[in-house]
Design an enzyme around this catalytic site. Structure first.
Site, PDB file in Angstrom:
ATOM      1  N   LYS A  35       0.814  -1.208   0.000  1.00  0.00           N
ATOM      2  CA  LYS A  35       0.000   0.000   0.000  1.00  0.00           C
ATOM      3  C   LYS A  35       0.853   1.266   0.000  1.00  0.00           C
ATOM      4  O   LYS A  35       0.693   2.141  -0.861  1.00  0.00           O
ATOM      5  CB  LYS A  35      -0.869  -0.044   1.254  1.00  0.00           C
ATOM      6  CG  LYS A  35      -1.551   1.229   1.618  1.00  0.00           C
ATOM      7  CD  LYS A  35      -2.321   1.014   2.912  1.00  0.00           C
ATOM      8  CE  LYS A  35      -1.405   0.984   4.136  1.00  0.00           C
ATOM      9  NZ  LYS A  35      -1.190   2.331   4.686  1.00  0.00           N
ATOM     10  N   THR A  36       1.776   1.340   0.952  1.00  0.00           N
ATOM     11  CA  THR A  36       2.610   2.533   1.051  1.00  0.00           C
ATOM     12  C   THR A  36       3.483   2.674  -0.182  1.00  0.00           C
ATOM     13  O   THR A  36       3.682   3.759  -0.701  1.00  0.00           O
ATOM     14  CB  THR A  36       3.490   2.459   2.305  1.00  0.00           C
ATOM     15  OG1 THR A  36       2.671   2.097   3.412  1.00  0.00           O
ATOM     16  CG2 THR A  36       4.137   3.800   2.589  1.00  0.00           C
ATOM     17  N   ASP A 220      -3.873   8.332   2.406  1.00  0.00           N
ATOM     18  CA  ASP A 220      -3.474   7.050   2.985  1.00  0.00           C
ATOM     19  C   ASP A 220      -4.558   6.570   3.954  1.00  0.00           C
ATOM     20  O   ASP A 220      -5.281   7.379   4.526  1.00  0.00           O
ATOM     21  CB  ASP A 220      -2.142   7.266   3.732  1.00  0.00           C
ATOM     22  CG  ASP A 220      -1.508   5.961   4.163  1.00  0.00           C
ATOM     23  OD1 ASP A 220      -1.886   4.912   3.623  1.00  0.00           O
ATOM     24  OD2 ASP A 220      -0.634   6.005   5.046  1.00  0.00           O
ATOM     25  N   GLU A 221      -4.653   5.274   4.174  1.00  0.00           N
ATOM     26  CA  GLU A 221      -5.608   4.698   5.133  1.00  0.00           C
ATOM     27  C   GLU A 221      -6.999   5.302   4.983  1.00  0.00           C
ATOM     28  O   GLU A 221      -7.636   5.726   5.940  1.00  0.00           O
ATOM     29  CB  GLU A 221      -5.136   4.949   6.572  1.00  0.00           C
ATOM     30  CG  GLU A 221      -3.753   4.417   6.878  1.00  0.00           C
ATOM     31  CD  GLU A 221      -3.714   2.951   7.224  1.00  0.00           C
ATOM     32  OE1 GLU A 221      -4.721   2.248   6.955  1.00  0.00           O
ATOM     33  OE2 GLU A 221      -2.683   2.510   7.759  1.00  0.00           O
ATOM     34  N   GLN A 251      -9.598  -3.650   6.981  1.00  0.00           N
ATOM     35  CA  GLN A 251      -8.766  -3.237   8.118  1.00  0.00           C
ATOM     36  C   GLN A 251      -9.313  -1.987   8.793  1.00  0.00           C
ATOM     37  O   GLN A 251      -8.584  -1.243   9.445  1.00  0.00           O
ATOM     38  CB  GLN A 251      -7.328  -2.992   7.654  1.00  0.00           C
ATOM     39  CG  GLN A 251      -6.626  -4.276   7.252  1.00  0.00           C
ATOM     40  CD  GLN A 251      -5.156  -4.039   6.979  1.00  0.00           C
ATOM     41  OE1 GLN A 251      -4.361  -3.790   7.872  1.00  0.00           O
ATOM     42  NE2 GLN A 251      -4.791  -4.120   5.714  1.00  0.00           N
ATOM     43  N   ARG A 603      -0.629  -9.721  10.512  1.00  0.00           N
ATOM     44  CA  ARG A 603       0.666  -9.157  10.909  1.00  0.00           C
ATOM     45  C   ARG A 603       1.764 -10.181  10.742  1.00  0.00           C
ATOM     46  O   ARG A 603       2.953  -9.871  10.754  1.00  0.00           O
ATOM     47  CB  ARG A 603       0.657  -8.728  12.396  1.00  0.00           C
ATOM     48  CG  ARG A 603      -0.275  -7.599  12.799  1.00  0.00           C
ATOM     49  CD  ARG A 603      -0.231  -6.445  11.867  1.00  0.00           C
ATOM     50  NE  ARG A 603      -1.236  -6.587  10.821  1.00  0.00           N
ATOM     51  CZ  ARG A 603      -1.234  -5.889   9.698  1.00  0.00           C
ATOM     52  NH1 ARG A 603      -0.291  -5.024   9.450  1.00  0.00           N
ATOM     53  NH2 ARG A 603      -2.190  -6.058   8.790  1.00  0.00           N
TER      54      ARG A 603
END
Length: 720
Positions: A35-36, A220-221, A251, A603
Site C-alpha cells: 500500500k505505502t 493514505d488509510e 482493516q 501481521r
DNA sequence: TACTATTTAATTTTT
DNA sequence: TTAAATAGTA
C-alpha cells in the site's frame, strides 16, 4: 526519461495504479500488498514522469510516523528532497492552514491546541463551574459526545434535542464547552479539522487558491477517514483536484472513533469515473496465514470483497494452544520465545498481541521472570507526561493569559498555598463577569481574599508576568529552563521520593534540551514558543525513548496495524475478551472485532500462535471462558492444536473433580504434604494436584506468597 | 495541605 | 486486581 526505478519493483496491479492517468483512483490494498509503496511510487511518478510540481501535491496520512515515512521514501526514490511537497496528518495540515489563516478562521493569533487529556480536564472544570453533578453527567461521555458531533461536522446550533432532556443537556454542555474554548483561544483535535473545513467552506477565494495550487491529492488509510475529514477532502478536490485514495475496508478498526468505511463507496459516487484497483498479492505472509485470514474475514457481510494470495510457500500451520489460565498462557508464550531466541532469532522479530492493554501485565511478569527483554507499546508519551504538561502550561499561560485550562492546571502546582477555596472564588468571579481566571485572580486578590491568600495569588500573577517580560530576551530552551526553575516545578518534583521523582526531573531537563533542538517549520507570525507548544500537542513523541535494544514487542492489536513480524502470538483469544464483551451483541461491532482479528493474523510473516485460557482471572475473579469464536472460523486444515494430550476441560477443573489424582502423584513422584521450593515464590507445601503429563498442576501453599496453582512442567519446583 | 482509607469501575486511541 | 478518584483525617 528512465522510469525504471519507479516501476521495476511493481507488480501489474501496483503499476496500473501508479501510472494511471489523472483521474480519481481508489486503490483497495489488502494487508501486506504494498500500500505505502504504491502511494510513494505514485508521488514519484507524478513528479518525475508527469512533471507535476511537488508543491502541487498534497499527501494526507493519519499518523506522524506514516507521514514521515512517506516523505522519506519519496525522497529516496527521487534522490532529492521535496520540501514544497505537503505531506502531513489531517490534523497537522489543518493546523498549518489555521495558522496561516487564523483571522479568516476566527481564531486568535496565538491559539493553543489542547489534547484529549486537556479536553477532559476542561470539561470536568466546566461541570464544576456550572454546578452540574458529574456522576449523572459523566465527563468522559460528554467528551465523547462533543467529539462525535465535531467529527460529523456538527456545531451545537446544528443539533436538535428532539425533546430529549438528556440530549438537550448534552447540547448545552457542548455549547458551554465551545464558549470556554473560544474565550481561552483553545482548539481541540476535532476542532482543528472542523475549523479547517469551515475555513474553506466559507471562504470561496481561499478554497479556490488551494484548489489552484494542488493538482493531486494522495490519501493514505482511506478507510479510517471520518465525516469531517472526508468532507474536507471532498471540498478541496472540487472538480479539478485529482484524488488518489488508498485503503482497505477489511482493516477498518476505528469505527468507534468516527471512521466510516462507507466513504469508500461514497468516493465512487462523488467522483464519477473513479477507477478501482485492487491489490491482492501479498508479500508478507505465508499462504497458510493468508488463507486462514481470508476464511475468517469472509464471515463479514459488509465488505467489498477481495482475496489475498501469495506465490510463496504454504509455511507452518497456525498453532493453537489452550492454556489453563492466563499464567499458563504466559508461560507457554515465554517457552516458545525462548526457543525462538535460542535458535538465533531476533527478539524484536516477535510480537505478542492482545485485545486490551490490561492483558499485558501477566505476559510482562512471565517475560520478566524469564529475563527476556520486552517493550510494551502504548504507554504515556513524552509530551503527555504530567510534569511536562505542567511545564508547558507555564509557557502557555505566558503566551496567553486567558488560557484558563493552563491557569487552573498550575495555579497551585507546585503548591503555593492557593487551595480549593481560593480557586473557587476566582471561578465565581470569572463566571459572574464572564472573564478569564487570570483577570478574576487579579480582581479577587484585591478585594475578596484574605491577606494570606491574596498574597499567594498576587505573587503567582507576578511570577507569570516576570516570565513574560523576561521571555523577549531568551531563546526557547532558556524560556523553558526559566519556567521550570522560576516556578520551582523542578524542586517540587525533586522532592518526590524514589525513582519517580527522579525520572520527572530528568524529563523536565529533557524538555529543556528538546527546546534547544527544536526547529521551527512554519516561521510565520507565530512565536517560536507557540510553535513548540503546537508541536508538543500534535506530536506527543515516542512512548519510550530507550531506542534500539532488541526486545520482544508487546502491543494491542490496534496498535499493531501497519506492522509485521516473523513470529506473532495472539493471546487472550477468548469470547468476551476478543471479541470484546461490549461488542458481542451488536452485529456491526462484532464485524469490527473480526476485522481486528484479521489485522492481527495478517501481521504474521511466518509463524502464528493463537492462545487462549480456559480460566482467566479478570477483575479479581476467576472466570472460565470459551475459546474465541474467531478460532472456529479458521478452517481446521490451517490449524494445529498444540495441547498436551490430556483432555482437560472445565470438567476436570470443576470442584467435584478437583480431587487428588493418584496417577499424577505416582507419575511425578510427588505427594501431598511434600515440601518444595520455587524460584520466585520461595518454599511451600503441596496441598493438591490434578491433571497429567505436561498439564499436571499442583496447588502449593507458599510460606510468603500464599496458595497458588502451578503447572508442574513450567514451575520448576525443587523437591526438598 | 498532605497523607490515608474507601469507593468505583473496568476496550480499542492516530491527532 | 488495580488504578484512579473521592472522602476523610492529621
Amino acid at each position: 526519461m528512465d522510469v525504471t526505478p519507479i516501476l521495476e519493483s511493481l507488480n501489474d496491479a501496483q503499476r496500473q495504479a501508479v501510472t494511471a492517468p489523472a483521474q480519481p483512483m481508489l486503490v483497495i490494498a489488502g494487508a501486506g500488498s504494498g500500500k505505502t509503496r504504491v502511494l510513494v511510487h505514485r508521488a514519484a511518478w507524478l513528479i518525475d514522469v508527469e512533471g507535476v510540481s511537488p508543491q502541487s501535491l498534497l499527501a494526507v496520512t493519519f499518523t506522524n510516523k506514516a507521514a514521515a515515512e512517506m516523505r522519506g521514501r519519496i525522497e529516496s526514490l527521487l534522490g532529492m528532497p521535496v520540501n514544497h511537497l505537503w505531506i502531513g496528518t489531517f490534523h497537522g495540515l489543518a493546523h498549518r492552514l489555521l495558522r496561516r489563516h487564523w483571522r479568516e478562521a476566527g481564531l486568535p493569533l496565538n491559539f493553543q491546541i489542547i489534547d484529549a487529556d486537556d479536553q477532559l480536564r476542561l470539561i470536568k472544570r466546566l461541570l464544576k463551574n456550572l454546578e452540574i453533578d458529574d456522576s449523572r453527567w459523566v465527563p468522559r461521555e460528554i467528551q465523547y459526545f462533543i467529539n462525535a458531533q465535531k467529527d460529523e461536522g456538527l456545531r451545537p446550533k446544528h443539533l436538535d434535542d428532539d425533546g430529549d432532556p438528556n440530549r438537550r443537556q448534552m447540547i448545552a454542555l457542548y455549547k458551554a464547552y465551545e464558549e470556554v474554548c473560544e474565550r481561552g483561544g483553545l482548539v481541540d483535535f476535532a476542532e482543528l479539522l472542523l475549523r479547517a473545513h469551515e475555513l474553506w467552506r466559507d471562504n470561496a477565494e481561499l478554497l479556490a487558491h488551494y484548489q489552484r495550487r494542488f493538482s493531486h491529492l494522495l490519501i493514505d488509510e482511506f478507510q479510517d477517514t471520518n465525516a469531517i475529514q472526508y468532507a474536507w477532502l471532498r471540498l478541496l478536490a472540487g472538480k479539478t483536484v485529482v484524488p488518489f485514495a488508498v485503503g482497505d475496508d477489511d482493516q477498518s478498526i476505528y469505527r468507534w472513533r468516527g471512521a466510516r468505511v462507507e466513504h469508500i463507496h461514497q468516493f465512487q459516487k462523488d467522483f464519477p469515473g473513479t477507477v478501482v484497483v485492487k491489490l491482492e498479492q501479498n508479500y508478507r505472509s505465508t499462504a497458510t496465514i493468508l488463507k486462514a485470514a481470508n476464511a475468517l474475514i469472509a464471515n463479514n457481510h459488509s465488505r467489498i470483497g477481495k482475496n489475498l494470495w501469495t506465490d510463496g510457500v504454504d509455511g507452518e500451520l497456525i498453532k493453537v494452544y489452550a492454556a489453563y489460565n492466563e499464567r499458563d498462557e504466559a508461560d507457554f508464550i515465554v517457552g516458545r520465545l525462548r526457543d525462538w531466541i535460542d535458535h538465533g532469532n531476533l527478539r524484536a522479530d516477535a510480537a505478542i498481541l492482545y485485545r486490551s492493554n490490561a492483558q499485558s501485565r501477566v505476559l510482562e511478569e512471565g517475560l520478566m521472570n524469564a529475563g527476556i527483554p520486552y517493550r510494551v507499546y502504548g504507554g504515556l508519551r513524552f509530551f503527555e507526561r504530567a510534569e511536562i504538561k505542567d511545564a508547558l502550561a507555564y509557557l502557555r499561560l505566558v503566551s496567553n493569559r486567558d488560557d484558563d485550562a493552563s491557569f487552573e492546571r498550575i495555579i497551585n502546582r507546585p503548591t503555593r498555598g492557593i487551595g480549593a477555596r481560593t480557586v473557587e472564588s476566582m471561578r465565581a468571579y470569572a463566571r459572574a463577569n464572564n472573564c478569564s481566571l487570570w483577570r478574576a485572580a487579579g480582581a479577587v486578590a484585591n478585594d475578596e481574599l484574605n491577606a494570606r491568600a491574596a498574597n499567594a495569588v498576587l505573587s503567582f500573577l507576578h511570577l507569570i508576568e516576570k516570565m513574560a517580560s523576561d521571555a523577549a530576551d531568551l531563546d526557547l530552551s532558556q524560556q523553558i529552563d526559566v519556567a521550570i526553575h522560576a516556578s520551582d516545578l523542578i524542586n517540587f518534583f525533586r522532592k518526590d521520593k524514589g525513582e519517580k521523582g527522579e525520572t520527572r526531573v530528568e524529563n523536565l531537563l529533557e524538555l529543556v534540551s528538546a527546546g534547544k533542538s527544536f526547529e521551527p517549520g512554519l516561521a510565520d507570525e507565530m512565536s517560536l514558543v507557540d510553535e513548540f507548544l503546537s508541536h508538543a500537542a500534535l506530536e506527543a513523541g515516542e512512548g519510550q525513548a530507550d531506542a534500539w535494544e532488541d526486545c520482544v514487542q508487546l502491543m494491542t492489536m490496534h496498535s499493531a496495524k501497519g506492522l509485521e513480524f516473523p513470529l506473532v502470538f495472539m493471546s487472550g483469544m477468548e469470547d468476551g475478551l476478543f471479541p470484546h464483551q461490549r461488542s458481542i451483541a451488536d452485529p456491526s461491532g462484532l464485524e469490527e472485532e473480526r476485522r481486528l482479528c484479521y489485522v492481527g493474523i495478517t501481521r504474521t510473516m511466518q509463524t502464528l500462535y493463537i492462545t487462549y485460557a480456559e480460566q482467566r482471572r479478570l477483575h479479581g475473579m476467576d472466570k472460565s471462558s470459551q475459546p474465541s469464536r474467531f478460532i472456529a472460523e479458521i478452517p481446521d486444515e490451517f490449524v494445529e492444536e498444540i495441547r498436551p494430550r490430556v483432555q482437560v476441560s472445565r470438567r476436570l477443573l470443576s470442584p467435584g473433580r478437583r480431587a487428588t489424582s493418584k496417577a499424577t502423584e505416582a507419575e511425578l513422584g510427588i505427594r501431598l504434604g511434600q515440601r518444595v521450593r520455587h524460584g520466585k515464590f520461595g518454599d511451600g507445601v503441596i496441598l493438591n494436584c490434578e491433571g497429567q503429563g505436561a498439564h499436571a498442576r499442583v496447588e502449593v501453599n507458599f510460606e510468603s506468597a500464599g496458595t497458588k496453582w502451578l503447572v508442574l512442567s513450567y514451575a520448576n519446583l525443587d523437591l526438598m
